[in-house]
Design a protein around this motif. Structure first.
Motif, short mmCIF file in Angstrom:
data_model
loop_
_atom_site.label_atom_id
_atom_site.label_comp_id
_atom_site.label_asym_id
_atom_site.label_seq_id
_atom_site.Cartn_x
_atom_site.Cartn_y
_atom_site.Cartn_z
N SER A 160 11.02 -2.42 -0.89
CA SER A 160 11.74 -1.87 -2.05
C SER A 160 11.44 -2.62 -3.34
N SER A 161 10.57 -3.61 -3.31
CA SER A 161 10.32 -4.44 -4.49
C SER A 161 9.61 -3.65 -5.58
N VAL A 162 9.86 -4.06 -6.82
CA VAL A 162 9.28 -3.43 -8.01
C VAL A 162 8.77 -4.54 -8.92
N GLU A 163 7.61 -4.34 -9.51
CA GLU A 163 7.08 -5.33 -10.44
C GLU A 163 6.26 -4.66 -11.53
N MET A 164 6.07 -5.41 -12.63
CA MET A 164 5.34 -4.90 -13.78
C MET A 164 4.23 -5.87 -14.14
N TYR A 165 3.08 -5.30 -14.52
CA TYR A 165 1.90 -6.09 -14.86
C TYR A 165 1.62 -5.99 -16.35
N ASP A 166 1.44 -7.14 -16.99
CA ASP A 166 1.05 -7.22 -18.39
C ASP A 166 -0.45 -7.46 -18.43
N VAL A 167 -1.20 -6.45 -18.91
CA VAL A 167 -2.66 -6.54 -18.88
C VAL A 167 -3.14 -7.67 -19.77
N GLY A 168 -2.55 -7.82 -20.96
CA GLY A 168 -2.99 -8.85 -21.89
C GLY A 168 -2.77 -10.25 -21.36
N LYS A 169 -1.65 -10.48 -20.67
CA LYS A 169 -1.33 -11.80 -20.13
C LYS A 169 -1.86 -12.00 -18.71
N ASP A 170 -2.33 -10.93 -18.06
CA ASP A 170 -2.74 -10.99 -16.65
C ASP A 170 -1.63 -11.61 -15.82
N GLU A 171 -0.44 -11.01 -15.91
CA GLU A 171 0.75 -11.59 -15.29
C GLU A 171 1.64 -10.50 -14.70
N TRP A 172 2.14 -10.74 -13.48
CA TRP A 172 3.08 -9.85 -12.82
C TRP A 172 4.49 -10.42 -12.93
N VAL A 173 5.46 -9.54 -13.20
CA VAL A 173 6.86 -9.94 -13.32
C VAL A 173 7.69 -9.04 -12.43
N ALA A 174 8.58 -9.63 -11.64
CA ALA A 174 9.45 -8.86 -10.75
C ALA A 174 10.54 -8.15 -11.54
N LEU A 175 10.82 -6.90 -11.14
CA LEU A 175 11.90 -6.12 -11.73
C LEU A 175 12.95 -5.81 -10.67
N ASP A 176 14.01 -5.14 -11.09
CA ASP A 176 15.07 -4.76 -10.16
C ASP A 176 14.51 -3.85 -9.08
N GLY A 177 14.77 -4.17 -7.82
CA GLY A 177 14.20 -3.42 -6.71
C GLY A 177 14.78 -2.03 -6.55
N GLY A 194 0.85 -1.18 0.00
CA GLY A 194 0.00 0.00 0.00
C GLY A 194 0.89 1.23 0.00
N SER A 195 0.35 2.39 -0.33
CA SER A 195 1.13 3.64 -0.36
C SER A 195 2.36 3.51 -1.24
N PHE A 196 2.17 3.13 -2.49
CA PHE A 196 3.29 2.87 -3.38
C PHE A 196 3.21 3.73 -4.63
N ALA A 197 4.32 3.78 -5.37
CA ALA A 197 4.38 4.51 -6.63
C ALA A 197 3.90 3.61 -7.76
N SER A 198 3.26 4.20 -8.77
CA SER A 198 2.75 3.42 -9.89
C SER A 198 2.62 4.31 -11.12
N ALA A 199 2.60 3.68 -12.28
CA ALA A 199 2.40 4.40 -13.55
C ALA A 199 1.90 3.41 -14.58
N ALA A 200 1.08 3.90 -15.50
CA ALA A 200 0.50 3.06 -16.55
C ALA A 200 1.12 3.41 -17.89
N MET A 201 1.63 2.40 -18.59
CA MET A 201 2.14 2.55 -19.94
C MET A 201 1.02 2.15 -20.90
N THR A 202 0.21 3.14 -21.28
CA THR A 202 -1.00 2.88 -22.04
C THR A 202 -0.72 2.21 -23.37
N ASP A 203 0.31 2.67 -24.07
CA ASP A 203 0.60 2.12 -25.40
C ASP A 203 1.07 0.67 -25.33
N LEU A 204 1.71 0.28 -24.22
CA LEU A 204 2.20 -1.09 -24.07
C LEU A 204 1.24 -1.96 -23.26
N ASN A 205 0.15 -1.36 -22.74
CA ASN A 205 -0.82 -2.11 -21.94
C ASN A 205 -0.16 -2.75 -20.72
#
Length: 423
Positions: free
Chosen positions: A212-229, A179-190
């Motif tokens: 400190s963890s960071v992750e990215m969500y692929d809307v089309g695949k409904d999948e979360w992938v961990a990124l560099d923290g 909770g209380s985290f940073a986020s952003a949407a890449m509309t063109d990449l979904n």
């Protein structure tokens, strides 16, 4: 009988009608239905529900959200799409969110999120949009299945509201609850990227965890992938995107990490004055930027909004700090005063701050006093109105408007969650 049309609009509402020939309905008498559909598609989105009862053909047309939104996205320029503000006053499983169109001063409710009987008090979640969908991610809540039950827990849940189906869907949960985290949407990449956070709850001062963890969500695949923290723990931070294509960067500013105690009892957050940047084209590596203000200038980062403008090389990053608005200059890594708010709110913290159509919207509730019937004793009745001050950064001018929100409860911008969407 209505004149023949170049295209037909058929009704297949009832299951028993599907075995019969499709019934041709006319949207606007005297016009082909394809032209009529295009005309009706220009009606601002918040008015669609009001026009549905006009006639049977309009009810069917405005109920076919997929076709309607497709027409609007295809034929309407970006400036004519309804840029709407979505406000979550409280826990969205209990209190329905609302859409607000500042151009028409119209309000439209959204159904509440699916309710879980074991959790309550959801707050500090993040809401963002990738048209025609609205996403609600994470947050802090209380869970009756955890111990102790009076301590907030971070949530990993993810929900999506589809304006095509007018329904909520539960998505794959985040890899890490936050909770209380940073986020952003890449509309063109979904895709959606989230960073940092913890278990902070509005009912607690400095309790909760940091991460400190960071992750990215692929809307089309409904999948979360961990990124560099993140280089260090960071909660209560804000995030936004800079650039496009291969040069796109994810910026994370402010927030808090460690905490200290006053007299060994009361916990106090230690706020960051710096930020970090993830170069998405470089395998998601982070680089640190120095302090954005000096000692004594301010204690913490204010409310941040990002203004996109095709004439600007980089988006405008604006901060509301008390009664002043500051603009971030990347070349000097400093905040410089842009303007002062014409009418300062009594409570600086309870002010909404968002970006709509390239302008900055500052919102706070004001109360007008009305007298009841003259025959009765004088009794004051307070009715809250939403007072909005709008700043245009292109020509540096202010204007204002006032509207009456259809909310049956108090709207507190200290805890309300807001985002925008174009429909």
């Amino acid at each position: 009988m209505s004149p023949p049309c170049s295209s037909s609009f058929s009704s297949e509402e009832q299951p028993q009608q599907r075995t019969q020939p499709a019934q041709t309905l006319t949207l606007i008498p005297g016009l082909p239905n394809d032209l009529s559909a295009l005309i009706l598609a220009f009606v601002p989105y918040p008015h669609h529900s009001r026009l549905k009862p006009t006639c049977k053909s309009w009810r069917i047309f405005f109920s076919a959200k997929k076709t309607l939104l497709s027409l609007r996205q295809k034929h309407l320029p970006l400036s004519l799409l309804s840029h709407l503000l979505c406000i979550f006053p409280q826990d969205p499983t209990i209190t329905p969110p609302y859409l607000f169109d500042p151009k028409t001063l119209s309000w439209c409710p959204i159904p509440p999120m699916p309710c879980n009987p074991h959790v309550y008090g959801l707050c500090n979640f993040t809401s963002l949009s990738i048209p025609p969908d609205l996403f609600v991610l994470g947050g802090s809540l209380f869970d009756t299945r955890s111990f102790p039950i009076d301590r907030p827990s971070p949530s990993s849940s993810a929900f999506r509201f589809s304006f095509v189906t007018s329904s909520w869907d539960r998505l794959s949960p985040m890899l890490s609850p936050r909770g209380s985290f940073a986020s952003a949407a890449m509309t063109d990449l979904n895709r959606i990227v989230v960073a940092g956070g913890g278990s902070r709850h509005t009912m607690f001062g400095a309790a909760g965890s940091r991460m400190s963890s960071v992750e990215m969500y692929d809307v089309g695949k409904d999948e979360w992938v961990a990124l560099d923290g993140l280089p260090r723990f960071r909660a209560g931070c804000v995030g936004f995107l800079v650039g496009s294509g291969e040069e796109r960067e994810f910026w994370v500013m402010g927030g808090y990490g460690e905490s200290r105690t006053v007299s060994g009892v009361f916990p106090v957050d230690e706020y960051y004055r710096d930020g970090v940047v993830m170069e998405l084209s470089n395998g998601g590596k982070w680089r640190e930027i120095g302090d954005m203000w000096g000692e004594g200038e301010r204690r913490r980062l204010g409310k941040i909004v990002v203004v996109e403008d095709e004439d600007w090389d980089v988006p405008g990053i604006f901060m509301l700090d008390g009664g002043d608005i500051f603009r971030f200059h990347m070349d000097s890594n400093r905040w410089w005063k842009e303007t002062s708010v014409p009418r300062k709110a009594l409570d600086d913290s309870s002010v909404g701050f968002v970006s709509l159509d390239g302008e900055l919207y500052l919102m706070n509730l004001v109360h007008a006093v009305y007298l009841t019937e003259a025959r009765r004793p004088r009794q004051n009745k307070k009715a809250a109105s939403l007072f909005i001050q709008i700043y245009n950064p292109r020509n540096r001018t202010w204007r204002s408007l006032i509207t009456k929100p259809p909310l049956n409860h108090h709207l507190d911008f200290k805890t309300a969650v807001m985002c925008t969407i174009r429909l």
